[in-house]
Design an enzyme around this catalytic site. Structure first.
Site, PDB file in Angstrom:
ATOM      1  N   PRO A  35     -32.234 -13.233 142.717  1.00 21.92           N
ATOM      2  CA  PRO A  35     -31.284 -12.263 142.180  1.00 21.92           C
ATOM      3  C   PRO A  35     -31.270 -12.248 140.658  1.00 21.92           C
ATOM      4  O   PRO A  35     -31.467 -13.273 140.009  1.00 21.92           O
ATOM      5  CB  PRO A  35     -29.944 -12.770 142.707  1.00 21.92           C
ATOM      6  CG  PRO A  35     -30.148 -14.245 142.860  1.00 21.92           C
ATOM      7  CD  PRO A  35     -31.568 -14.407 143.297  1.00 21.92           C
ATOM      8  N   GLY A  36     -31.035 -11.079 140.108  1.00 25.99           N
ATOM      9  CA  GLY A  36     -30.814 -10.943 138.667  1.00 25.99           C
ATOM     10  C   GLY A  36     -29.428 -10.368 138.435  1.00 25.99           C
ATOM     11  O   GLY A  36     -28.478 -11.068 138.092  1.00 25.99           O
ATOM     12  N   CYS A  55     -29.108   9.868 117.760  1.00 26.11           N
ATOM     13  CA  CYS A  55     -29.435  11.285 117.566  1.00 26.11           C
ATOM     14  C   CYS A  55     -29.990  11.886 118.842  1.00 26.11           C
ATOM     15  O   CYS A  55     -31.166  12.265 118.895  1.00 26.11           O
ATOM     16  CB  CYS A  55     -30.430  11.426 116.432  1.00 26.11           C
ATOM     17  SG  CYS A  55     -29.778  10.748 114.915  1.00 26.11           S
TER      18      CYS A  55
HETATM   19  N1  LLP Z   1     -37.525  -9.892 141.600  1.00 26.56           N
HETATM   20  C1  LLP Z   1     -38.367  -8.949 141.152  1.00 26.56           C
HETATM   21  C2  LLP Z   1     -39.790  -9.079 141.433  1.00 26.56           C
HETATM   22  C3  LLP Z   1     -37.882  -7.853 140.452  1.00 26.56           C
HETATM   23  O1  LLP Z   1     -38.717  -6.920 140.024  1.00 26.56           O
HETATM   24  C4  LLP Z   1     -36.491  -7.758 140.180  1.00 26.56           C
HETATM   25  C5  LLP Z   1     -35.961  -6.619 139.439  1.00 26.56           C
HETATM   26  C6  LLP Z   1     -35.649  -8.782 140.638  1.00 26.56           C
HETATM   27  C7  LLP Z   1     -36.200  -9.823 141.342  1.00 26.56           C
HETATM   28  C8  LLP Z   1     -34.180  -8.781 140.379  1.00 26.56           C
HETATM   29  O2  LLP Z   1     -33.538  -7.723 141.014  1.00 26.56           O
HETATM   30  P1  LLP Z   1     -31.939  -7.592 140.944  1.00 26.56           P
HETATM   31  O3  LLP Z   1     -31.332  -8.724 141.726  1.00 26.56           O
HETATM   32  O4  LLP Z   1     -31.542  -7.651 139.525  1.00 26.56           O
HETATM   33  O5  LLP Z   1     -31.658  -6.297 141.561  1.00 26.56           O
HETATM   34  N2  LLP Z   1     -33.542  -1.769 135.016  1.00 26.56           N
HETATM   35  C9  LLP Z   1     -32.998  -1.481 136.323  1.00 26.56           C
HETATM   36  C10 LLP Z   1     -33.280  -2.582 137.308  1.00 26.56           C
HETATM   37  C11 LLP Z   1     -34.739  -2.902 137.450  1.00 26.56           C
HETATM   38  C12 LLP Z   1     -34.989  -4.029 138.405  1.00 26.56           C
HETATM   39  C13 LLP Z   1     -36.338  -4.582 138.187  1.00 26.56           C
HETATM   40  N3  LLP Z   1     -36.677  -5.665 139.034  1.00 26.56           N
HETATM   41  C14 LLP Z   1     -31.511  -1.240 136.170  1.00 26.56           C
HETATM   42  O6  LLP Z   1     -31.013  -1.310 135.055  1.00 26.56           O
HETATM   43  O7  LLP Z   1     -30.816  -0.952 137.133  1.00 26.56           O
END
Ligand code: LLP
Length: 451
Positions: free
Chosen positions: A311-312, A381
């Site tokens: 998770p991120g 801008c």
């Molecule tokens: N593992 C991989 C291989 C990933 O590509 C990602 C996120 C994660 C884990 C973590 O995912 P999470 O738990 O955060 O959903 N910029 C976009 C989100 C892009 C996610 C990219 N990969 C936003 O701001 O919503």
């Protein structure tokens, strides 16, 4: 691009700050009309540190990390949680990840360099990316990272060669795109078949490439990986992905005689951006994934693998807020009311990029009802430069400190210097104390690279 036309019939919700529910960091409270996080007055902090400012509630961060680890370990002993550092990274958060016993996902040489700079244990590092450069691969293998998640055949050959040159055997995972369409924004969907990531299942592509990985010298196939997308509310997608993965593990065991020891189901759990959002709890995510893996391993008769998730967003988004100062007020009768803040798409591109929603409040009027519908626009801008579009806010005055909740993920890491804007400082708050963990960028920083 211009903003979508304002919905003039939208009514303010008249909620006060503490009525915003799950978007609030865990230690948020209101004292004498001011918003406090981690026991620190956000109004005083903004005035002292300047704005725009990213603020993280350290207790909230640690609570989520512990919750993830405990909820998974309680259900599945041989499990680990990997923090996806692309959501938010600086040295201090990596130190906390190390301290809380999590692993770390890095997706580029710079993220690896940050992990190395604070002495993060390299065996707990997982390296991602669909086009890791040969230089990045050499840095990662040379540093002794735990696992590299292989994204293509070309990369498999590169890793095999570099590991050979360095005289090591590199543990790898293979990234599979399981063909599961997660219920989220199409830009952040990654598990479907038309994806630049990984090996898809069509015509046995993934299955055949596993054979290559087993035959490649200087690498050891330690496991399989998938990541179906981000900001996912419906947990059934994770169960579907687990089924595809375990079925593939069973076939590899049957036909290649090789048992896959580790299964990484990626990240993607959604969070509350709006007060009324109802994301799944960390415990429910753990329950769904752990149960699915156990069920399908029993059904397909494969030994239980080590289970990992990465998770991120769900670790950091609701721990973080952004503070701004109101600089300009502009009411366009019959169109919308603009409240301009001293940041915008340079510190939060998500609104322009994904039409993301956020809940704002005025930190120095935190006990007052949000009685107006406004658009918080930035200072850049570009007409589409907004942080919050058509949301309730207290009546704003010049100099007010606005707090936007839920900005802890994918804001600072996606920040830019558009219009020469120095990137904000990052402050951690805890037990009544604030500490700067990344200093504000200066004009000198901006000019330092130009020759
Ligand atoms: N593992 C991989 C291989 C990933 O590509 C990602 C996120 C994660 C884990 C973590 O995912 P999470 O738990 O955060 O959903 N910029 C976009 C989100 C892009 C996610 C990219 N990969 C936003 O701001 O919503």
């Amino acid at each position: 691009m211009a903003l979508p036309a304002s919905d003039l019939t939208k009514q303010p919700d008249n909620r006060t700050t503490m009525e915003l529910g799950a978007v609030l960091p865990r230690t948020a409270e209101v004292r004498d009309g001011h918003l406090y996080i981690g026991g620190v007055d956000m109004v005083a902090l903004a005035r002292e540190q300047g704005t725009a400012l990213y603020v993280y509630d350290e207790a909230d961060l640690r609570w989520r990390m512990e919750a993830y680890r405990n909820e998974f370990r309680a259900r599945y002993e041989n499990s680990d949680v990997i923090y996806a550092s692309k959501a938010f990274m600086n040295k201090e958060v990596v130190r906390i990840v190390a301290d809380e016993g999590l692993c770390l996902d890095v997706s580029g040489g710079g993220e690896l360099a940050c992990a190395q700079a604070v002495g993060f244990p390299m065996e707990r590092v997982f390296v991602h990316g669909n086009n890791k450069t040969p230089v990045e691969l050499r840095e990662a293998i040379g540093a002794g990272v735990g696992r590299i998640v292989v994204d293509s055949r070309i990369e498999l050959a590169r890793i095999s060669q570099i590991a050979g040159e360095l005289g090591v055997v590199q543990d790898i995972y293979m990234r599979i795109t399981p063909g599961v369409e997660a219920d989220t924004h199409e830009y952040i969907r990654t598990g479907c078949e038309d994806s630049k990531f990984g090996f898809n299942m069509r015509d046995d592509w993934a299955f055949n490439c596993v054979k290559d990985a087993l035959a490649a010298p200087n690498v050891r196939l330690a496991g399989l990986h998938c990541h179906i997308g981000s900001q996912i509310f419906a947990l059934h997608s994770f169960r579907e992905a687990a089924q595809v993965m375990v079925e593939l593990m069973a076939r590899i065991r049957r036909e290649y005689g090789c048992t896959i020891d580790e299964l990484d189901l990626g990240g993607g759990l959604g969070i509350a951006y709006l007060a009324d959002d109802k994301p799944s709890a960390i415990a429910d995510f753990a329950e769904t994934t752990c149960t699915a893996v156990k069920d399908f391993c029993a059904e397909y008769d494969v030994p239980l693998p080590r289970l990992l998730v990465e998770p991120g967003r769900s670790l950091v988004a609701n721990a973080g807020v952004t503070l701004y100062t109101v600089g300009i007020l502009k009411t366009l009768p019959g169109i919308r009311k603009y409240v301009a803040v001293d940041g915008g798409m340079s510190d939060n591109i998500r609104t322009a990029l994904y039409h993301a929603d956020y809940e704002p409040t005025i930190a120095n009027k935190a006990d007052q009802p949000r009685c107006e519908i406004v658009t918080l626009c930035g200072k850049h801008c570009e007409s589409g430069d907004a942080v919050v579009v058509d949301m309730p806010l207290q009546k704003a005055d010049l100099g007010d400190i606005v707090c936007v909740f839920g900005t802890g993920a994918y804001c600072s890491t996606m920040a830019s210097n558009y219009n020469g804007q120095p990137r904000p400082a990052v402050v951690f708050v805890r037990d009544g104390a604030a500490r700067v963990t990344t200093r504000r960028e200066t004009y000198d920083d901006l000019l330092a690279r130009d020759l």
